[in-house]
Design a protein around this motif. Sequence first.
Motif, PDB file in Angstrom:
ATOM      1  N   GLY A  16       0.836  -1.420   0.345  1.00 29.47           N
ATOM      2  CA  GLY A  16      -0.487   0.173   0.357  1.00 29.47           C
ATOM      3  C   GLY A  16       0.925   1.469   0.102  1.00 29.47           C
ATOM      4  N   VAL A  17       1.948   1.396   0.486  1.00 24.07           N
ATOM      5  CA  VAL A  17       2.256   2.378   1.096  1.00 24.07           C
ATOM      6  C   VAL A  17       3.508   2.664   0.489  1.00 24.07           C
ATOM      7  N   VAL A  18       3.969   1.617  -0.845  1.00 27.46           N
ATOM      8  CA  VAL A  18       4.408   1.232  -2.174  1.00 27.46           C
ATOM      9  C   VAL A  18       3.617   2.326  -3.068  1.00 27.46           C
ATOM     10  N   VAL A  19       2.081   1.779  -3.533  1.00 31.67           N
ATOM     11  CA  VAL A  19       1.299   2.034  -4.323  1.00 31.67           C
ATOM     12  C   VAL A  19       1.091   3.996  -4.072  1.00 31.67           C
ATOM     13  N   LEU A  20       1.118   3.909  -3.099  1.00 29.46           N
ATOM     14  CA  LEU A  20       0.214   5.605  -2.897  1.00 29.46           C
ATOM     15  C   LEU A  20       1.794   6.599  -2.982  1.00 29.46           C
ATOM     16  N   GLY A  21       2.633   5.633  -2.524  1.00 26.79           N
ATOM     17  CA  GLY A  21       4.267   6.657  -3.219  1.00 26.79           C
ATOM     18  C   GLY A  21       4.560   6.622  -4.221  1.00 26.79           C
ATOM     19  N   GLY A  26       3.608   9.919  -9.709  1.00 27.38           N
ATOM     20  CA  GLY A  26       3.288   9.536 -10.765  1.00 27.38           C
ATOM     21  C   GLY A  26       2.582  11.419 -11.515  1.00 27.38           C
ATOM     22  N   TYR A  27       1.836  11.658  -9.716  1.00 25.66           N
ATOM     23  CA  TYR A  27       1.112  13.290  -9.863  1.00 25.66           C
ATOM     24  C   TYR A  27       2.061  14.584 -10.055  1.00 25.66           C
TER      25      TYR A  27
END
Length: 88
Positions: A16-21, A26-27
């Motif tokens: 989850g942390v990797v995905v949020l990062g 990307g943003y």
Amino acid sequence: MSAGGSRARQNAMRSGVVVLGAVAFGYLSFRVGFKPYLDQAQEAIDSARDPDPDPATTAARDASDDPGAGRPGGDLGPSKDPAVVLRD
């Protein structure tokens, strides 16, 4: 069995942390990479929403920008804009 469940939970949290990062990265890269285009789009939206509310300013600006003002025929003076030359 509780040790396996704890490990799965840690892996899920890490994912989850990797995905949020990755989403945040990307943003930010999108904002930095397309900043000039986003600024131009914002200026176009702002100018279309409120072009020039004061008619006196518009009339004064048009009179000063008009190269054919004061000549017979109005604004039919020579233009330096290639699009206008090709259109005429």
